[in-house]
Enzyme design. Structure first.
Site, PDB file in Angstrom:
ATOM      1  N   LYS A  22       0.841  -1.210   0.000  1.00 38.99           N
ATOM      2  CA  LYS A  22       0.000   0.000   0.000  1.00 38.99           C
ATOM      3  C   LYS A  22       0.872   1.256   0.000  1.00 38.99           C
ATOM      4  O   LYS A  22       0.625   2.194  -0.746  1.00 38.99           O
ATOM      5  CB  LYS A  22      -0.895   0.001   1.245  1.00 38.99           C
ATOM      6  CG  LYS A  22      -1.614   1.326   1.472  1.00 38.99           C
ATOM      7  CD  LYS A  22      -2.428   1.334   2.742  1.00 38.99           C
ATOM      8  CE  LYS A  22      -1.657   1.735   3.975  1.00 38.99           C
ATOM      9  NZ  LYS A  22      -1.450   3.179   4.156  1.00 38.99           N
ATOM     10  N   ASN A  23       1.896   1.270   0.847  1.00 44.25           N
ATOM     11  CA  ASN A  23       2.679   2.496   1.012  1.00 44.25           C
ATOM     12  C   ASN A  23       3.590   2.802  -0.177  1.00 44.25           C
ATOM     13  O   ASN A  23       4.211   3.865  -0.213  1.00 44.25           O
ATOM     14  CB  ASN A  23       3.513   2.442   2.305  1.00 44.25           C
ATOM     15  CG  ASN A  23       2.641   2.667   3.529  1.00 44.25           C
ATOM     16  OD1 ASN A  23       1.445   2.942   3.404  1.00 44.25           O
ATOM     17  ND2 ASN A  23       3.233   2.547   4.704  1.00 44.25           N
ATOM     18  N   CYS A 126      -4.852   8.380   9.874  1.00 43.27           N
ATOM     19  CA  CYS A 126      -4.917   7.673  11.160  1.00 43.27           C
ATOM     20  C   CYS A 126      -4.647   8.629  12.314  1.00 43.27           C
ATOM     21  O   CYS A 126      -3.770   9.487  12.223  1.00 43.27           O
ATOM     22  CB  CYS A 126      -3.865   6.573  11.208  1.00 43.27           C
ATOM     23  SG  CYS A 126      -4.321   5.094  10.331  1.00 43.27           S
ATOM     24  N   ASP A 316       4.983   0.481  11.990  1.00 39.15           N
ATOM     25  CA  ASP A 316       3.742  -0.116  11.499  1.00 39.15           C
ATOM     26  C   ASP A 316       3.570  -1.574  11.936  1.00 39.15           C
ATOM     27  O   ASP A 316       2.538  -2.184  11.635  1.00 39.15           O
ATOM     28  CB  ASP A 316       3.665  -0.028   9.968  1.00 39.15           C
ATOM     29  CG  ASP A 316       3.357   1.381   9.488  1.00 39.15           C
ATOM     30  OD1 ASP A 316       3.021   2.235  10.325  1.00 39.15           O
ATOM     31  OD2 ASP A 316       3.449   1.620   8.267  1.00 39.15           O
ATOM     32  N   ARG A 408      -8.627  -0.345   4.740  1.00 34.34           N
ATOM     33  CA  ARG A 408      -7.724   0.643   4.146  1.00 34.34           C
ATOM     34  C   ARG A 408      -6.378   0.010   3.800  1.00 34.34           C
ATOM     35  O   ARG A 408      -5.700   0.465   2.879  1.00 34.34           O
ATOM     36  CB  ARG A 408      -7.478   1.797   5.120  1.00 34.34           C
ATOM     37  CG  ARG A 408      -8.683   2.678   5.349  1.00 34.34           C
ATOM     38  CD  ARG A 408      -8.312   3.862   6.225  1.00 34.34           C
ATOM     39  NE  ARG A 408      -7.014   4.381   5.812  1.00 34.34           N
ATOM     40  CZ  ARG A 408      -6.151   4.971   6.615  1.00 34.34           C
ATOM     41  NH1 ARG A 408      -6.425   5.141   7.887  1.00 34.34           N
ATOM     42  NH2 ARG A 408      -4.983   5.400   6.166  1.00 34.34           N
TER      43      ARG A 408
HETATM   44  C1  UD1 Z   1       4.628   6.813   6.428  1.00 36.66           C
HETATM   45  C2  UD1 Z   1       3.761   5.592   6.241  1.00 36.66           C
HETATM   46  C3  UD1 Z   1       3.269   5.084   7.594  1.00 36.66           C
HETATM   47  C4  UD1 Z   1       4.458   4.833   8.505  1.00 36.66           C
HETATM   48  C5  UD1 Z   1       5.370   6.046   8.567  1.00 36.66           C
HETATM   49  C6  UD1 Z   1       6.671   5.781   9.344  1.00 36.66           C
HETATM   50  C7  UD1 Z   1       2.738   5.898   4.080  1.00 36.66           C
HETATM   51  C8  UD1 Z   1       1.494   6.157   3.296  1.00 36.66           C
HETATM   52  N1  UD1 Z   1       2.618   5.948   5.419  1.00 36.66           N
HETATM   53  O1  UD1 Z   1       3.847   7.805   7.059  1.00 36.66           O
HETATM   54  O2  UD1 Z   1       2.557   3.875   7.362  1.00 36.66           O
HETATM   55  O3  UD1 Z   1       3.985   4.575   9.818  1.00 36.66           O
HETATM   56  O4  UD1 Z   1       5.745   6.462   7.243  1.00 36.66           O
HETATM   57  O5  UD1 Z   1       7.357   4.728   8.780  1.00 36.66           O
HETATM   58  O6  UD1 Z   1       3.786   5.644   3.520  1.00 36.66           O
HETATM   59  N2  UD1 Z   1       6.800  14.635  10.705  1.00 36.66           N
HETATM   60  C9  UD1 Z   1       6.910  15.958  11.054  1.00 36.66           C
HETATM   61  N3  UD1 Z   1       6.718  16.901  10.075  1.00 36.66           N
HETATM   62  C10 UD1 Z   1       6.440  16.558   8.794  1.00 36.66           C
HETATM   63  C11 UD1 Z   1       6.344  15.191   8.443  1.00 36.66           C
HETATM   64  C12 UD1 Z   1       6.531  14.245   9.425  1.00 36.66           C
HETATM   65  O7  UD1 Z   1       7.161  16.291  12.201  1.00 36.66           O
HETATM   66  O8  UD1 Z   1       6.274  17.467   7.961  1.00 36.66           O
HETATM   67  C13 UD1 Z   1       6.987  13.615  11.763  1.00 36.66           C
HETATM   68  C14 UD1 Z   1       5.737  12.765  11.994  1.00 36.66           C
HETATM   69  O9  UD1 Z   1       4.837  13.402  12.859  1.00 36.66           O
HETATM   70  C15 UD1 Z   1       6.336  11.520  12.598  1.00 36.66           C
HETATM   71  C16 UD1 Z   1       7.677  11.398  11.860  1.00 36.66           C
HETATM   72  O10 UD1 Z   1       7.964  12.687  11.336  1.00 36.66           O
HETATM   73  O11 UD1 Z   1       6.556  11.689  13.960  1.00 36.66           O
HETATM   74  C17 UD1 Z   1       7.696  10.390  10.743  1.00 36.66           C
HETATM   75  O12 UD1 Z   1       6.648  10.680   9.834  1.00 36.66           O
HETATM   76  P1  UD1 Z   1       6.703  10.229   8.321  1.00 36.66           P
HETATM   77  O13 UD1 Z   1       7.916   9.358   8.132  1.00 36.66           O
HETATM   78  O14 UD1 Z   1       6.612  11.421   7.443  1.00 36.66           O
HETATM   79  O15 UD1 Z   1       5.423   9.320   8.186  1.00 36.66           O
HETATM   80  P2  UD1 Z   1       4.341   9.298   7.035  1.00 36.66           P
HETATM   81  O16 UD1 Z   1       5.016   9.527   5.718  1.00 36.66           O
HETATM   82  O17 UD1 Z   1       3.193  10.132   7.409  1.00 36.66           O
END
Ligand code: UD1
Length: 429
Positions: A22-23, A126, A316, A408
């Site tokens: 999915k990701n 989520c 995850d 999802r």
């Molecule tokens: C993606 C995955 C999710 C997984 C996560 C971590 C997808 C669709 N989702 O989520 O399943 O759990 O990676 O492996 O691929 N952060 C900030 N500012 C930002 C962006 C992120 O502070 O602008 C923080 C987030 O709050 C979190 C951390 O960085 O604490 C990691 O987030 P991120 O790696 O970006 O996760 P997602 O891409 O949302």
């Protein structure tokens, strides 16, 4: 609302086909916006999140054709999507479409790179912490975009196009890396991303973008270099197997006992999780067709694990591991370092009798010999499946409510598990 009913206690035996990730599928579909030619994606999982990205792309004027089955296709074969963004008719992604899934926000990158403008609602997804987008905005600003936030929308403009830049992420972010990568492919000049996420899904997207004519090196390391090109073209790409689905079923087998072949799984995508499972007492055997997971006789051993960016233990799989450790012989410790507030499954696991104590980011789990089935509520995607795993091992009946989260991210979950001997069914309505 649909529910899942499980009667626990059966060992799992058989074969579970692993779906496309999915990701990876979500950003790959979004990357189609970067070219006016057709992007063909194979092995796309049939999931609610994929359907949601289809709706979002449709709103931008994108044509998506889902190819029918071919002779010889396996019944679980993923779908093939032909995505054609020949004409982008709208550069706004409205709240109604973006609010249910965080990854939909990522359309901002290709829209901005190709069209010079994008207006995208701040995301939802989520409920696992605040999950801001500040780093995504930082990356786009570095590439020369002018960004305003107004009325819950991020409005990004780059009328003269994006310009290559150095983007140094203060923390590892998958979303930030995807957005920077997609935007930089069409920027003028060279972009260097440091402290980039190394997740396999980033590599998969970079591979696809390179097939489309991008010039990306270093994906899979913390330093990615992108030489911008004027245009991208069509390509065909197969989505890599889902490492989280793989790890989830591996944990289910470790919990119930049994012998299952995870067909199509690739061990190198989740080595850290497989190591933890081995430590916990499962036998993991990679083979030509995937990964075989067995646990016979011996009990589950406790482990101490911290989540970390790839190649560390994935956040995850944290909830699923916690379900497994609820039946370990001794105390386990699981620390969540990626997201705050990703422990909503704790109170639901407690309904099975699990003994879990939370102290800040660390959960201590005192294993008990048997969980007992209970009515529970799914709270987020990965938490939901931890309740299914607990239900499979628990004595008696479990009813998992609010399962739209499961749909999802897990394709045909109950079919895959019941084919291996689990008593699990979906109850509609
Ligand atoms: C993606 C995955 C999710 C997984 C996560 C971590 C997808 C669709 N989702 O989520 O399943 O759990 O990676 O492996 O691929 N952060 C900030 N500012 C930002 C962006 C992120 O502070 O602008 C923080 C987030 O709050 C979190 C951390 O960085 O604490 C990691 O987030 P991120 O790696 O970006 O996760 P997602 O891409 O949302």
């Amino acid at each position: 609302m649909d529910r899942i009913r499980i009667v626990g206690g059966n060992k799992l035996n058989g074969t579970i086909p692993i779906s496309g990730a999915k990701n990876a599928a979500l950003p790959l579909m979004i990357a189609s916006l970067l070219t006016e030619e057709t992007l063909i994606l194979d092995n796309v999982p049939r999931l609610a999140d994929v359907a949601q990205v289809q709706r979002i792309l449709g709103n931008h004027g994108i044509d998506i054709m889902s190819a029918g089955k071919r002779p010889g296709d396996h019944e679980y074969q993923g779908q093939t999507l032909h995505i054609s963004a020949a004409n982008i008719i709208d550069t706004t992604a409205p709240y109604e479409l973006v609010s249910t899934m965080r990854a939909s926000f990522w359309v901002i990158a290709p829209l901005l790179a190709r069209m010079g403008e994008a207006k995208v609602s701040l995301p939802g997804g989520c409920a696992i912490g605040t999950r801001p987008v500040d780093l995504l905005i930082m990356a786009l600003e570095k590439l020369g975009a002018e960004i305003q936030i107004d009325g819950g929308y991020v409005i990004a403009k780059a009328p003269k196009g994006l310009i290559g830049a150095e983007i140094d992420f203060p923390k590892v972010t998958v979303s930030g890396t995807h957005v920077a990568l997609m935007a930089a492919t069409l920027a003028k000049g060279t972009t260097v991303i440091t402290n980039a996420a190394c997740e396999p899904e980033i590599v998969d997207v970079a591979d696809c973008l390179n097939k489309m004519g991008a010039k990306i090196t270093g994906a899979g390391t913390s330093r990615i270099v992108i030489e911008g090109v004027a245009k991208l073209h069509g390509a065909r790409h197969t989505v890599l197997p889902d490492r989280i689905e793989t790890g989830t079923y591996a944990m289910a087998v470790a919990m119930t006992g049994g012998d299952v072949q995870l067909a199509g799984a690739r061990p190198e995508l989740l080595q850290s999780a497989l190591d933890v499972l081995t430590q916990a007492g499962a036998t993991i055997t990679p083979n030509n067709e995937g990964i075989r997971v067995t646990r016979n006789g011996a009990g589950i051993r406790p482990v101490t694990v911290s989540t970390a960016p790839f190649p560390g233990f994935p956040t995850d799989l944290q909830a699923q591991l916690m379900a497994l450790m609820a039946c370990a012989k001794g105390s386990s410790h699981i620390t969540e370092t990626i997201f705050e507030n990703r422990f909503m499954h704790v109170q639901e696991l407690a309904r099975f009798g699990a003994r879990i104590h939370l102290d800040g980011e660390t959960a201590t789990i005192e294993g008990i010999s048997k969980l007992r089935g209970a009515p529970v509520m799914a709270t987020d995607l990965r938490a939901s499946v931890s309740l299914v795993i607990a239900g499979l091992a628990a004595e008696g009946e479990t009813m998992v409510n609010r399962i739209y989260h499961l749909d999802r991210g897990f394709e045909r979950l109950e079919e895959k598990l019941s084919a291996c001997g689990a008593t699990i069914e979906r109850i509609s309505g």
